[in-house]
Design an enzyme around this catalytic site. Structure first.
Site, PDB file in Angstrom:
ATOM      1  N   LYS A 121      -2.999   5.869  -4.011  1.00 18.40           N
ATOM      2  CA  LYS A 121      -4.112   6.762  -3.676  1.00 18.40           C
ATOM      3  C   LYS A 121      -3.988   8.116  -4.370  1.00 18.40           C
ATOM      4  CE  LYS A 121      -3.831   4.759   0.970  1.00 18.40           C
ATOM      5  NZ  LYS A 121      -2.398   4.427   0.923  1.00 18.40           N
TER       6      LYS A 121
ATOM      7  N   ASP B  18       0.827  -1.202   0.000  1.00 18.02           N
ATOM      8  CA  ASP B  18       0.000   0.000   0.000  1.00 18.02           C
ATOM      9  C   ASP B  18       0.866   1.258   0.000  1.00 18.02           C
ATOM     10  OD1 ASP B  18      -2.921   1.187   0.888  1.00 18.02           O
ATOM     11  OD2 ASP B  18      -1.282   2.263   1.878  1.00 18.02           O
TER      12      ASP B  18
ATOM     13  N   HIS C 298      -7.852   9.450  -1.484  1.00 22.02           N
ATOM     14  CA  HIS C 298      -7.129   9.473  -0.214  1.00 22.02           C
ATOM     15  C   HIS C 298      -7.885  10.190   0.901  1.00 22.02           C
ATOM     16  CE1 HIS C 298      -2.713   9.343   1.379  1.00 22.02           C
ATOM     17  NE2 HIS C 298      -3.576   9.043   2.328  1.00 22.02           N
TER      18      HIS C 298
ATOM     19  N   TYR D 260       2.745   9.913  -0.432  1.00 20.30           N
ATOM     20  CA  TYR D 260       3.835   9.318   0.355  1.00 20.30           C
ATOM     21  C   TYR D 260       5.190   9.561  -0.292  1.00 20.30           C
ATOM     22  CZ  TYR D 260       0.107   6.572   2.632  1.00 20.30           C
ATOM     23  OH  TYR D 260      -1.026   6.165   3.306  1.00 20.30           O
TER      24      TYR D 260
END
Length: 283
Positions: free
Chosen positions: A74, A44, A107, A49
């Site tokens: 996401k 994930d 997200h 990120y």
């Protein structure tokens, strides 16, 4: 490893590996390689990120066939619109180096998520995404989307751990056939979760760690978990939860730790909306 079947028939591992806050490329790539070697098949990540490229590099290096992996990324708030989602998806796929994605999530429940959802429905119908879902959607917004979208979300990734059990949210997800997935399943180490005397007592009974008991508690509730660690021994510990089960009484004991609210982030406050909406991940 156990699996859950999404409403469209896709099988998703009940436990995966998360890479939130692992922004160093070399460290992230090694962590994903270690996780895959330890048996994880669900990875994930997210555009926000800043490590999709590292995840993609690890996937290619791992030697594990693509169809044995379940990859999630996401869509960030900044790109949550019809056109924004189309562009952001292409960028994420380029960074990951993949031909298709297993799961794409909105997200955060902010900006034009209906426009973004329409774009995701089109990508899903085109076969570029095997499943689509959301993240951090509370019951009211999840219900709204489930009732009004052509293709309802298949997964909702939210904060789920003993101190924020969200039982009513799980009831809503179950009613709509949405699979719950837990971010922060170990409460980000808060509330003395690893030394809690009630969890410690249960762990001793089974010869397990407190982390393993907490993770087991969630999967027995039907929740998919994505614990994160950059330490190989912790990864191996976290995935070693499939050889024991908690009793109903033990499940209830852990559930009684619920505070009824999050002490990490509340997505319903104006401050949170301003903070996340103002967080730009690109120009």
């Amino acid at each position: 490893m156990e699996y859950v079947t999404l409403k469209n028939g896709i099988r998703m591992p009940m436990e995966g590996f998360g890479v939130f806050q692992v922004e160093d490329a070399a460290q992230c790539e090694q962590a994903v390689l270690d996780a895959i070697a330890a048996g994880y098949r669900l990875i994930d990540t997210a555009a926000a990120y800043f490590n999709e490229a590292a995840v993609g590099a690890a996937i290619r290096t791992s030697g594990v066939p693509r169809d044995e992996l379940f990859i999630t990324t996401k869509l960030w708030v900044q790109d949550t619109s019809y056109e924004g989602a189309q562009k952001a998806f292409a960028v994420s796929m380029d960074k990951l180096g993949l031909d298709y994605l297993d799961l794409y999530l909105i997200h955060q429940p902010f900006n034009d998520y209906y426009g973004a959802w329409r774009a995701m429905e089109e990508l899903y119908k085109a076969g570029k995404i095997r499943a689509i879902g959301v993240s951090n959607f509370y019951p009211d917004r999840l219900t709204d989307l489930c009732l009004n979208a052509k293709i309802p979300p298949m997964v909702n990734q939210v904060e789920l751990h003993p101190f924020f059990a969200q039982e009513k949210a799980l009831e809503t997800m179950k009613a709509f056939g949405v699979v719950p997935q837990a971010w922060g399943p170990l409460a980000e180490g808060k509330h003395g979760i690893f030394t809690n005397e009630k969890i410690v007592a249960i762990a001793k009974k089974y010869g397990k760690s407190t982390a393993q008991v907490v993770l087991r508690w969630n999967v027995q509730r039907g929740v998919v978990i994505i614990p994160k660690s950059v330490r190989r021994e912790r990864m191996e510990e976290n995935i070693d939860i499939w050889d024991f089960s908690l009793t109903d009484a033990e499940m209830a004991e852990v559930s009684r730790l619920d505070l009824g609210h999050s002490e990490i982030v509340d997505h319903r406050t104006a401050e949170t909306v301003k903070w996340l909406s103002g967080w730009h991940i690109h120009d």
